[in-house]
Design an enzyme around this catalytic site. Sequence first.
Site, PDB file in Angstrom:
ATOM      1  N   LYS A  49       0.835  -1.212   0.000  1.00 40.89           N
ATOM      2  CA  LYS A  49       0.000   0.000   0.000  1.00 40.89           C
ATOM      3  C   LYS A  49       0.865   1.255   0.000  1.00 40.89           C
ATOM      4  O   LYS A  49       0.643   2.169  -0.799  1.00 40.89           O
ATOM      5  CB  LYS A  49      -0.909   0.006   1.240  1.00 40.89           C
ATOM      6  CG  LYS A  49      -1.605   1.329   1.478  1.00 40.89           C
ATOM      7  CD  LYS A  49      -2.522   1.307   2.680  1.00 40.89           C
ATOM      8  CE  LYS A  49      -1.870   1.542   4.011  1.00 40.89           C
ATOM      9  NZ  LYS A  49      -1.520   2.958   4.305  1.00 40.89           N
ATOM     10  N   ASN A  50       1.840   1.287   0.908  1.00 41.91           N
ATOM     11  CA  ASN A  50       2.596   2.529   1.085  1.00 41.91           C
ATOM     12  C   ASN A  50       3.657   2.758   0.012  1.00 41.91           C
ATOM     13  O   ASN A  50       4.322   3.787   0.013  1.00 41.91           O
ATOM     14  CB  ASN A  50       3.206   2.582   2.488  1.00 41.91           C
ATOM     15  CG  ASN A  50       2.115   2.769   3.542  1.00 41.91           C
ATOM     16  OD1 ASN A  50       0.966   3.083   3.206  1.00 41.91           O
ATOM     17  ND2 ASN A  50       2.450   2.543   4.797  1.00 41.91           N
ATOM     18  N   CYS A  77      -5.149  12.602  13.027  1.00 42.09           N
ATOM     19  CA  CYS A  77      -5.891  11.362  12.800  1.00 42.09           C
ATOM     20  C   CYS A  77      -5.787  10.524  14.063  1.00 42.09           C
ATOM     21  O   CYS A  77      -5.222  10.973  15.058  1.00 42.09           O
ATOM     22  CB  CYS A  77      -5.351  10.616  11.589  1.00 42.09           C
ATOM     23  SG  CYS A  77      -3.767   9.861  11.898  1.00 42.09           S
TER      24      CYS A  77
HETATM   25  N1  EPU Z   1       6.270  14.425  11.158  1.00 47.46           N
HETATM   26  C1  EPU Z   1       6.492  15.755  11.441  1.00 47.46           C
HETATM   27  N2  EPU Z   1       6.451  16.667  10.416  1.00 47.46           N
HETATM   28  C2  EPU Z   1       6.231  16.295   9.130  1.00 47.46           C
HETATM   29  C3  EPU Z   1       6.015  14.922   8.839  1.00 47.46           C
HETATM   30  C4  EPU Z   1       6.051  14.009   9.884  1.00 47.46           C
HETATM   31  O1  EPU Z   1       6.689  16.123  12.593  1.00 47.46           O
HETATM   32  O2  EPU Z   1       6.214  17.151   8.247  1.00 47.46           O
HETATM   33  C5  EPU Z   1       6.313  13.422  12.241  1.00 47.46           C
HETATM   34  C6  EPU Z   1       4.977  12.695  12.413  1.00 47.46           C
HETATM   35  O3  EPU Z   1       4.071  13.428  13.204  1.00 47.46           O
HETATM   36  C7  EPU Z   1       5.424  11.394  13.046  1.00 47.46           C
HETATM   37  C8  EPU Z   1       6.786  11.147  12.400  1.00 47.46           C
HETATM   38  O4  EPU Z   1       7.201  12.396  11.870  1.00 47.46           O
HETATM   39  O5  EPU Z   1       5.587  11.576  14.415  1.00 47.46           O
HETATM   40  C9  EPU Z   1       6.817  10.127  11.281  1.00 47.46           C
HETATM   41  O6  EPU Z   1       5.746  10.327  10.389  1.00 47.46           O
HETATM   42  P1  EPU Z   1       5.850  10.074   8.829  1.00 47.46           P
HETATM   43  O7  EPU Z   1       5.776  11.379   8.132  1.00 47.46           O
HETATM   44  O8  EPU Z   1       7.016   9.190   8.520  1.00 47.46           O
HETATM   45  O9  EPU Z   1       4.503   9.298   8.546  1.00 47.46           O
HETATM   46  P2  EPU Z   1       3.693   9.372   7.208  1.00 47.46           P
HETATM   47  O10 EPU Z   1       4.627   9.593   6.090  1.00 47.46           O
HETATM   48  O11 EPU Z   1       2.539  10.284   7.373  1.00 47.46           O
HETATM   49  C10 EPU Z   1       3.903   6.850   6.534  1.00 47.46           C
HETATM   50  C11 EPU Z   1       2.965   5.711   6.300  1.00 47.46           C
HETATM   51  C12 EPU Z   1       2.361   5.274   7.631  1.00 47.46           C
HETATM   52  C13 EPU Z   1       3.501   4.862   8.560  1.00 47.46           C
HETATM   53  C14 EPU Z   1       4.509   6.008   8.710  1.00 47.46           C
HETATM   54  C15 EPU Z   1       5.731   5.648   9.526  1.00 47.46           C
HETATM   55  C16 EPU Z   1       2.204   6.123   4.049  1.00 47.46           C
HETATM   56  C17 EPU Z   1       1.104   6.490   3.140  1.00 47.46           C
HETATM   57  N3  EPU Z   1       1.934   6.121   5.362  1.00 47.46           N
HETATM   58  O12 EPU Z   1       3.114   7.902   7.110  1.00 47.46           O
HETATM   59  O13 EPU Z   1       1.538   4.156   7.366  1.00 47.46           O
HETATM   60  O14 EPU Z   1       3.001   4.518   9.814  1.00 47.46           O
HETATM   61  O15 EPU Z   1       4.953   6.446   7.407  1.00 47.46           O
HETATM   62  O16 EPU Z   1       6.399   4.579   8.955  1.00 47.46           O
HETATM   63  O17 EPU Z   1       3.298   5.811   3.609  1.00 47.46           O
HETATM   64  C18 EPU Z   1      -0.189   2.619   7.776  1.00 47.46           C
HETATM   65  O18 EPU Z   1       0.098   2.080   6.693  1.00 47.46           O
HETATM   66  O19 EPU Z   1      -0.975   2.095   8.613  1.00 47.46           O
HETATM   67  C19 EPU Z   1       0.408   3.912   8.113  1.00 47.46           C
HETATM   68  C20 EPU Z   1      -0.074   4.707   9.050  1.00 47.46           C
END
Ligand code: EPU
Length: 423
Positions: A22-23, A116
Amino acid sequence: MDKLIIEGGTPLHGTVPVQGAKNAALPILIATIVAPGEHRLGNVPDLVDVSSTLSLLGRLGCSSRGDFSDLRIDTSRVAHSEAPYDLVRKMRASVLALGPLLARCGSARVSLPGGCAIGVRPIDQHLKGLEALGCQFELSGGYVNGRVDKLRGAEFTFDVVTVTGTENVLMAAVLAEGTTVLDNAAAEPEVEDLANFLNSLGAKISGAGTRRMVIEGVSSLRPPESAYPILADRIEAGTYLVAGAITGGDVRCDGADAVALAPVLTALSAAGCTITDGPGWVRCARTGPIRAIDIETRPHPGFPTDMQAQLVALLALAEGTSHVRETIFENRFMHVAELHRMGARIDVDGNLATVHGVSQMEGATVMATDLRASASLILAGLAARGSTELLRLYHLDRGYEKLEAKLGGIGARVRRVAEGRGD
Ligand code: EPU
């Protein structure tokens, strides 16, 4: 609304085919915007989030056809550059349209995703990284409005490791003038898959899969003739391996990659499971007791936060006390309260869950709060005595393809019924 009824207590045996990740699929689908023309993608998972992404591409003026094994996306025309609230609200990953739209159209209007169930999830790093490439943003009415005259390569260091943040900046950097260096970038296999896809379009990215990526900008990108196959889903595979472990069974995942799964396999081994693997498959069996272990979630190659809830379900049945620390998201223990309803004994203090193993859990009616929490409750239900009803199934359908059929294929007694009906 549907619910899932799980009759627990049957050890699961057999082979599960693993879906496309998915990701990896979501950013790759959106990345097609950066190269006008018809793209072919293989091994795309049949998920609600994929359908939402295709809707988003449709709103932008792109079209798609074919089935998920050979999906065609035509991005010859991008007529709009807005990702509206109704789509971003349903799927946060829509924010991934920001970088590609700025690269393709020079402007983008994307709804702010908001928080979320698992945390606040800001996008400040996405914006800072894109600003380093010359983009300008203003926030108004719940939207990020971005524009750029010319993307220029830059050196940028992320303050926190962010998966979609890295992906957003990467998708813009491939079309920037000059070289971009991204430090403290996410090294997740899904980011690497996106980089491989972009390279198949003519991008020049090196270092994907490490914390430092170097991108030499090119003036244009073009889809190749051949289909790009999406990487196997390590989190789906990990979930089925835990299904084998928690029921005292023996489950093999075909298509799974032991290297991408390494931190999960290390944890399962330490918890008393026997792991074997070969080219394109991984197998997990358990005959002895589940052993208590300590885990801390970390960016890849650390233990993935997306497997934390599933491991908590397993450790709830361990001999002894385990400690699980969640360091990625601030609110990702929502499954714990539901596991309590099934007889688990888990104390949560801030980002630490202390899991006191019990010898048996009991079926109960439980409610899913997010995708991986849903998986955790299903796993608990598979091992529990009696029947478990899982409500709010829509979370699950965002990330697990044909779950009942796959579980049924390895001997689980699971069925989906319309909520409100007894059968
Ligand atoms: N964060 C910030 N600022 C930003 C971006 C992130 O502070 O601009 C923080 C977030 O709040 C969090 C941490 O950084 O505490 C990591 O978040 P990340 O940005 O890596 O998460 P994401 O990119 O929104 C993706 C996956 C998630 C997965 C996370 C961590 C996708 C579409 N989603 O989310 O997947 O948990 O990386 O590996 O790729 C899932 O599949 O169930 C899911 C939630």
